[in-house]
Design a protein around this motif. Structure first.
Motif, PDB file in Angstrom:
ATOM      1  N   ASP A   1     -22.554  18.941 -45.380  1.00 31.44           N
ATOM      2  CA  ASP A   1     -21.197  19.458 -45.284  1.00 31.44           C
ATOM      3  C   ASP A   1     -20.269  18.260 -45.405  1.00 31.44           C
ATOM      4  O   ASP A   1     -20.385  17.296 -44.633  1.00 31.44           O
ATOM      5  CB  ASP A   1     -20.966  20.158 -43.942  1.00 31.44           C
TER       6      ASP A   1
ATOM      7  N   ARG B   1     -26.190  19.527 -42.438  1.00 30.81           N
ATOM      8  CA  ARG B   1     -26.149  20.916 -41.992  1.00 30.81           C
ATOM      9  C   ARG B   1     -27.042  21.082 -40.761  1.00 30.81           C
ATOM     10  O   ARG B   1     -28.171  20.619 -40.737  1.00 30.81           O
ATOM     11  CB  ARG B   1     -26.609  21.828 -43.123  1.00 30.81           C
TER      12      ARG B   1
ATOM     13  N   GLN C   1     -13.317  21.600 -46.612  1.00 29.47           N
ATOM     14  CA  GLN C   1     -14.747  21.324 -46.553  1.00 29.47           C
ATOM     15  C   GLN C   1     -15.461  21.857 -47.784  1.00 29.47           C
ATOM     16  O   GLN C   1     -15.017  22.820 -48.405  1.00 29.47           O
ATOM     17  CB  GLN C   1     -15.327  21.911 -45.276  1.00 29.47           C
TER      18      GLN C   1
ATOM     19  N   ARG D   1     -16.493  18.202 -37.662  1.00 28.43           N
ATOM     20  CA  ARG D   1     -16.074  18.997 -38.820  1.00 28.43           C
ATOM     21  C   ARG D   1     -14.638  19.506 -38.659  1.00 28.43           C
ATOM     22  O   ARG D   1     -13.912  19.647 -39.637  1.00 28.43           O
ATOM     23  CB  ARG D   1     -17.040  20.171 -39.018  1.00 28.43           C
TER      24      ARG D   1
ATOM     25  N   GLU E   1     -19.643  22.092 -49.510  1.00 30.24           N
ATOM     26  CA  GLU E   1     -21.085  21.942 -49.331  1.00 30.24           C
ATOM     27  C   GLU E   1     -21.673  21.120 -50.474  1.00 30.24           C
ATOM     28  O   GLU E   1     -21.224  21.227 -51.613  1.00 30.24           O
ATOM     29  CB  GLU E   1     -21.715  23.338 -49.331  1.00 30.24           C
ATOM     30  N   TYR E   2     -22.678  20.305 -50.142  1.00 28.18           N
ATOM     31  CA  TYR E   2     -23.405  19.574 -51.182  1.00 28.18           C
ATOM     32  C   TYR E   2     -24.894  19.667 -50.894  1.00 28.18           C
ATOM     33  O   TYR E   2     -25.345  19.296 -49.807  1.00 28.18           O
ATOM     34  CB  TYR E   2     -22.988  18.099 -51.248  1.00 28.18           C
ATOM     35  N   ARG E   3     -25.638  20.141 -51.859  1.00 26.56           N
ATOM     36  CA  ARG E   3     -27.097  20.220 -51.751  1.00 26.56           C
ATOM     37  C   ARG E   3     -27.674  18.978 -52.413  1.00 26.56           C
ATOM     38  O   ARG E   3     -27.508  18.768 -53.608  1.00 26.56           O
ATOM     39  CB  ARG E   3     -27.610  21.492 -52.442  1.00 26.56           C
TER      40      ARG E   3
ATOM     41  N   LEU F   1     -29.080  19.519 -46.758  1.00 25.39           N
ATOM     42  CA  LEU F   1     -27.863  20.216 -47.158  1.00 25.39           C
ATOM     43  C   LEU F   1     -26.735  19.564 -46.374  1.00 25.39           C
ATOM     44  O   LEU F   1     -26.812  19.442 -45.149  1.00 25.39           O
ATOM     45  CB  LEU F   1     -27.967  21.707 -46.830  1.00 25.39           C
TER      46      LEU F   1
END
Length: 163
Positions: free
Chosen positions: A93, A115, A18, A12, A20-22, A91
């Motif tokens: 990243d 995640r 960066q 990372r 986040e994507y759910r 989840l």
């Protein structure tokens, strides 16, 4: 573009921006992992989020004032290397960096991480060529607008030769 061992070692920290994507149920394919087409969606989403928030890009409206630009980015190539699968309900990243910055083009790299896990799952990206919205041609002599270049410069990571 063939996968190289160095891509599998991405962390990372290699990515200055960066997001986040759910994942969603509809992201999965019949085998229970993220459909290949979703990765293109993820790459497009993080790149355009960055361009809109850091490079004064407004893809939905023409900029008419003299102090703004009227450029858009066209995708001219893309790639994706898969190391491990992810899927709903993970989840994710997403990490973004620019590995090549030309006069009118930029090559991005996106790392996809699950995640809670350190190993990169996917590394991919694409190349944008910035063109005038009306002519669909690069600006003659000056390439991409200074506002775009300045924003993308914050993403540039000099180790792009490892791509």
């Amino acid at each position: 573009m063939p996968a190289t061992p160095s891509k599998k070692l991405r962390t990372r920290k290699d990515y200055p921006f960066q997001l986040e994507y759910r994942t969603r149920w509809s992201d999965n394919d019949m085998y229970g992992h993220l459909n290949n087409s979703i990765y293109a969606f993820l790459f497009d989403s993080i790149i355009n989020t960055y361009l809109i928030s850091h490079c004064d890009l407004d893809p939905t409206h023409e900029n008419k004032s003299a102090d703004t630009h009227n450029q858009i980015g066209l995708v001219v190539s893309s790639y994706c290397d898969y190391f491990a699968s992810v899927g709903f309900p993970d989840l994710l990243d997403l990490g973004l960096k620019a590995v090549k910055l030309g006069s009118s083009s930029v090559t991005y790299e996106v790392g996809v991480f699950k995640r809670g896990e350190e190993a990169v799952k996917v590394v991919g990206g694409f190349t944008h060529v910035f063109v005038d919205r009306e002519t669909m041609r690069p600006r003659s002599g000056s390439g991409m607008h200074d506002t775009i270049r300045k924003g993308l410069g914050k993403l540039f990571v000099a180790d792009g030769s490892k791509l």
